[in-house]
Design a protein around this motif. Structure first.
Motif, PDB file in Angstrom:
ATOM      1  N   UNK A 371      10.823 -16.664   9.847  1.00  0.00           N
ATOM      2  CA  UNK A 371       9.541 -17.038  10.445  1.00  0.00           C
ATOM      3  C   UNK A 371       8.354 -16.403   9.728  1.00  0.00           C
ATOM      4  N   UNK A 372       8.607 -15.612   8.700  1.00  0.00           N
ATOM      5  CA  UNK A 372       7.522 -14.988   7.933  1.00  0.00           C
ATOM      6  C   UNK A 372       6.942 -16.009   6.965  1.00  0.00           C
ATOM      7  N   UNK A 373       5.648 -16.260   7.071  1.00  0.00           N
ATOM      8  CA  UNK A 373       5.039 -17.253   6.190  1.00  0.00           C
ATOM      9  C   UNK A 373       4.272 -16.635   5.033  1.00  0.00           C
ATOM     10  N   UNK A 374       3.983 -15.319   5.083  1.00  0.00           N
ATOM     11  CA  UNK A 374       3.104 -14.693   4.084  1.00  0.00           C
ATOM     12  C   UNK A 374       3.769 -13.468   3.455  1.00  0.00           C
ATOM     13  N   UNK A 375       4.705 -13.660   2.528  1.00  0.00           N
ATOM     14  CA  UNK A 375       5.351 -12.509   1.895  1.00  0.00           C
ATOM     15  C   UNK A 375       4.378 -11.578   1.172  1.00  0.00           C
ATOM     16  N   UNK A 376       3.214 -12.089   0.756  1.00  0.00           N
ATOM     17  CA  UNK A 376       2.276 -11.226   0.030  1.00  0.00           C
ATOM     18  C   UNK A 376       1.859 -10.020   0.865  1.00  0.00           C
ATOM     19  N   UNK A 377       2.036 -10.104   2.191  1.00  0.00           N
ATOM     20  CA  UNK A 377       1.644  -8.988   3.050  1.00  0.00           C
ATOM     21  C   UNK A 377       2.561  -7.779   2.896  1.00  0.00           C
ATOM     22  N   UNK A 378       3.689  -7.933   2.218  1.00  0.00           N
ATOM     23  CA  UNK A 378       4.505  -6.765   1.871  1.00  0.00           C
ATOM     24  C   UNK A 378       3.695  -5.764   1.050  1.00  0.00           C
ATOM     25  N   UNK A 379       2.679  -6.243   0.342  1.00  0.00           N
ATOM     26  CA  UNK A 379       1.866  -5.359  -0.489  1.00  0.00           C
ATOM     27  C   UNK A 379       1.230  -4.246   0.329  1.00  0.00           C
ATOM     28  N   UNK A 380       1.025  -4.482   1.620  1.00  0.00           N
ATOM     29  CA  UNK A 380       0.453  -3.453   2.484  1.00  0.00           C
ATOM     30  C   UNK A 380       1.305  -2.197   2.481  1.00  0.00           C
ATOM     31  N   UNK A 381       2.628  -2.332   2.471  1.00  0.00           N
ATOM     32  CA  UNK A 381       3.501  -1.163   2.531  1.00  0.00           C
ATOM     33  C   UNK A 381       3.349  -0.294   1.294  1.00  0.00           C
ATOM     34  N   UNK A 382       3.179  -0.923   0.138  1.00  0.00           N
ATOM     35  CA  UNK A 382       2.955  -0.151  -1.077  1.00  0.00           C
ATOM     36  C   UNK A 382       1.621   0.567  -1.042  1.00  0.00           C
ATOM     37  N   UNK A 383       0.588  -0.121  -0.570  1.00  0.00           N
ATOM     38  CA  UNK A 383      -0.718   0.524  -0.471  1.00  0.00           C
ATOM     39  C   UNK A 383      -0.699   1.657   0.549  1.00  0.00           C
ATOM     40  N   UNK A 384       0.078   1.513   1.608  1.00  0.00           N
ATOM     41  CA  UNK A 384       0.198   2.574   2.618  1.00  0.00           C
ATOM     42  C   UNK A 384       0.772   3.855   2.020  1.00  0.00           C
ATOM     43  N   UNK A 385       1.684   3.712   1.075  1.00  0.00           N
ATOM     44  CA  UNK A 385       2.311   4.886   0.466  1.00  0.00           C
ATOM     45  C   UNK A 385       1.384   5.602  -0.515  1.00  0.00           C
ATOM     46  N   UNK A 386       0.428   4.887  -1.098  1.00  0.00           N
ATOM     47  CA  UNK A 386      -0.392   5.467  -2.160  1.00  0.00           C
ATOM     48  C   UNK A 386      -1.251   6.647  -1.711  1.00  0.00           C
ATOM     49  N   UNK A 387      -1.956   6.594  -0.558  1.00  0.00           N
ATOM     50  CA  UNK A 387      -2.749   7.769  -0.161  1.00  0.00           C
ATOM     51  C   UNK A 387      -1.891   9.016   0.071  1.00  0.00           C
ATOM     52  N   UNK A 388      -0.652   8.840   0.533  1.00  0.00           N
ATOM     53  CA  UNK A 388       0.227   9.997   0.736  1.00  0.00           C
ATOM     54  C   UNK A 388       0.558  10.620  -0.610  1.00  0.00           C
ATOM     55  N   UNK A 389       0.911   9.779  -1.562  1.00  0.00           N
ATOM     56  CA  UNK A 389       1.182  10.294  -2.911  1.00  0.00           C
ATOM     57  C   UNK A 389      -0.086  10.869  -3.535  1.00  0.00           C
ATOM     58  N   UNK A 390      -1.226  10.215  -3.288  1.00  0.00           N
ATOM     59  CA  UNK A 390      -2.497  10.701  -3.842  1.00  0.00           C
ATOM     60  C   UNK A 390      -2.827  12.086  -3.306  1.00  0.00           C
ATOM     61  N   UNK A 391      -2.438  12.371  -2.069  1.00  0.00           N
ATOM     62  CA  UNK A 391      -2.695  13.705  -1.508  1.00  0.00           C
ATOM     63  C   UNK A 391      -1.963  14.770  -2.312  1.00  0.00           C
ATOM     64  N   UNK A 392      -0.760  14.462  -2.777  1.00  0.00           N
ATOM     65  CA  UNK A 392      -0.057  15.393  -3.671  1.00  0.00           C
ATOM     66  C   UNK A 392      -0.815  15.526  -4.992  1.00  0.00           C
TER      67      UNK A 392
END
Length: 572
Positions: A371-392
């Motif tokens: 039922x998922x119509x927009x796979x491009x929204x997976x990109x959100x999960x990668x962006x979510x991880x970036x600020x955590x890594x950026x804090x390091x």
């Protein structure tokens, strides 16, 4: 000299100012990121990258419906009063009940609908920032880089891209899940397992789609936490218990949706899924509303997935710095894997390996993914991880600077946030009240008076349904069920019936279907439409008994002339 323990009271007194600072910084970040919305918060909502107000108005209606049903003990929550007489239509889109509960009291206080929506938006952005701070603190990252991670979480470019879709804004539940699992990996404590579970439930209750996308990554994070506990039986049982509780809590909410959607056979076509799958070039463009057009902006649905050069550089530095520390390495690898995995998954059906499309296999295996119509929204999960890594990465920079210039760390983090700003994004006006003369009149009719609005949407694009979204906005005042509506899915046969109403109304067959087949006896017609359709209305005058008139609408009672309609008139 021995140190004296502060005790819980002393620790709390120290923590409160820090909590207040984090809250204040995140509030300022949310207001700046959505500027100039704060100048007219009761009169407009952000369009974001949307081209029409359909989704925003529907989000306002969704918030109202949760508040309305809360006052009735959530009775008939899924049987929302649109697409009459179809049942269960509130399962057709994201219900976002937790967001609705957060702002529910405001409806009873008479707060303007746009302000309620905007307070929800700002509240979600602030929670994103607070939990961005919390998850980095769970990794023992110092407070300043953690606070900057919170700011970066508020200003994520993907979130700015989807401001116009309120249910896609909250990511704090996903962050809370990560925080709980990270802490559980060290402690093995039940409270941390419960915190992780509560985060995943909150994610589901604010955005079912994000919870679905994140579920495999949560399983991997749970495995990492157990590995830290060296597979201890007690830790395993606590985590399994938490997972079971999450599953049961979500199942209670999801069961009506799963049952109805299964009966109706709802799924997304390959053509639609491929059209909304990312392309490699989408990761090199910014959203169409980006303040800094470097690299170039792109208004396409799947475009604008560039995470920001400074944020990306800091994240790479964070992976390198954390990778050198055995205590941090596993979570750095996990977060980097989340970035890479999210990019591949965002490509969806556009990832073709010599004729084999991995996402096609996943759609057939993982529950809910069909039922998922927009796979491009997976990109959100990668962006979510970036600020955590950026804090390091910011921590590594701070360790190489003398204390007197540590402010450069703050500047670097803030520049990373500023690079991704989407300020001066377009807004759309919203009336301060849904009440008009005709909605007040309609509210005075017997409860359950079914209504059809004419004209109805003339096509099937989101922009076509803006007119029906405003019908739903009016429903906030009159509360009567309507045939019109908008959602992610549509009832079987509705779009064909809608097209007939848009192109052929008022024919005798359609009027008989309404009165005999559907039991709809109230018609609200826009005066502008009537001007161009007077001859057709006059030809069917026997069906129409005028009830109410003002400069906006004419309201009729639909009656059935003798001998015109058969008793078995077909329903749509």
């Amino acid at each position: 000299m021995p140190t004296k323990s502060l005790g819980r009271g002393g620790e709390l007194r120290l923590a409160l100012p820090r909590m207040a600072l984090v809250l204040a910084v995140c509030v300022v970040a949310a207001l700046v990121a959505t500027w100039p919305l704060a100048l007219h918060p009761a009169d407009a909502v952000l369009l974001g990258t949307e081209h029409e107000a359909t989704v925003q108005v529907f989000s306002i209606w969704t918030l109202w419906w949760t508040a309305d049903r809360l006052a009735h003990g959530l009775a008939d929550y899924w049987n929302a009063p649109f697409f009459y007489p179809n049942p269960g239509v509130f399962t057709y889109s994201e219900p976002e009940p937790l967001t609705g509960l957060m702002v529910a009291p405001l409806w009873g206080l008479g707060v303007p609908p746009a302000l309620i929506h905007n307070l929800a938006l700002w509240g979600l952005l602030v929670l994103n920032g607070i939990f961005g701070y919390r998850v980095t603190r769970a990794l023992d990252i110092p407070r300043l880089p953690a606070l900057l991670a919170g700011v970066l979480m508020v200003t994520l470019p993907f979130i700015a891209k989807v401001w116009g879709v309120l249910n896609l804004v909250p990511i704090f539940g996903l962050l809370a899940t990560l925080e709980g699992l990270i802490r559980f990996g060290r402690s093995g404590a039940l409270r941390h397992a419960a915190w992780a579970g509560a985060g995943l439930v909150a994610a589901y209750l604010t955005c079912q789609q994000y919870a679905l996308l994140f579920a495999p990554f949560a399983l991997v994070a749970g495995g990492l936490a157990l590995a830290q506990q060296r597979g201890q039986r007690a830790a395993l049982l606590r985590l399994l218990g938490g997972a079971l509780g999450v599953g049961l809590a979500i199942l209670v909410v999801a069961w009506p949706t799963l049952t109805l959607h299964g009966q109706l056979g709802f799924t997304r076509s390959d053509a639609l899924v491929q059209a909304l799958s990312a392309r490699p070039g989408d990761f090199l463009t910014r959203p169409g509303t980006a303040t800094l057009p470097l690299p170039s902006t792109d208004p396409a649905d799947t475009a604008g997935l560039f995470p920001g050069a400074i944020l990306l550089a800091l994240a790479v530095g964070g992976v390198v710095a954390a990778g050198r520390d055995p205590q941090r390495r596993r979570w750095a690898i996990y977060l980097a894997g989340m970035v890479g995995g999210s990019v591949l998954l965002a490509l969806g059906l556009n990832l073709d390996l010599a004729g084999w499309r991995p996402f096609e296999l996943l759609r057939g295996v993982l529950p809910g993914l069909s039922e998922l119509r927009s796979p491009f929204r997976y990109a959100l999960l990668g962006q979510l991880a970036l600020p955590i890594l950026a804090a390091w990465g910011l921590t590594a920079v701070a360790q190489r600077l003398p204390p007197c210039v540590v402010g450069l760390v703050a500047l670097l983090g803030l520049l990373g946030a500023a690079e991704n700003l989407n300020i001066l994004a377009p807004t759309t006006p919203v009336p301060r009240s849904p009440r008009t003369g005709w909605t007040a009149w309609l509210a005075g009719q017997p409860p359950g008076t079914a209504v059809l609005h004419i004209p109805i949407a003339g096509g099937v694009h989101v922009s076509d349904y803006e007119i029906d979204a405003w019908r739903m906005f009016a429903q906030i005042d009159h509360h009567q069920p309507i045939v019109n509506g908008y959602s992610s899915y549509f009832p079987p046969g509705y779009t064909a019936f809608q097209a007939a109403l848009a192109q052929e109304f008022p024919t005798a067959d359609l009027l008989c279907t309404l009165t005999v087949g559907l039991g709809v006896h109230t018609l609200v017609v826009d005066q502008a439409w009537l001007v161009d359709h007077q001859p057709a209305m006059a030809a069917q005058a026997g069906f129409f008994q005028p009830l109410y008139r003002d400069p906006q609408v004419q309201i009729y009672h639909l009656q059935t002339p003798t001998g015109i309609c058969q008793s078995n008139a077909p329903a749509p």
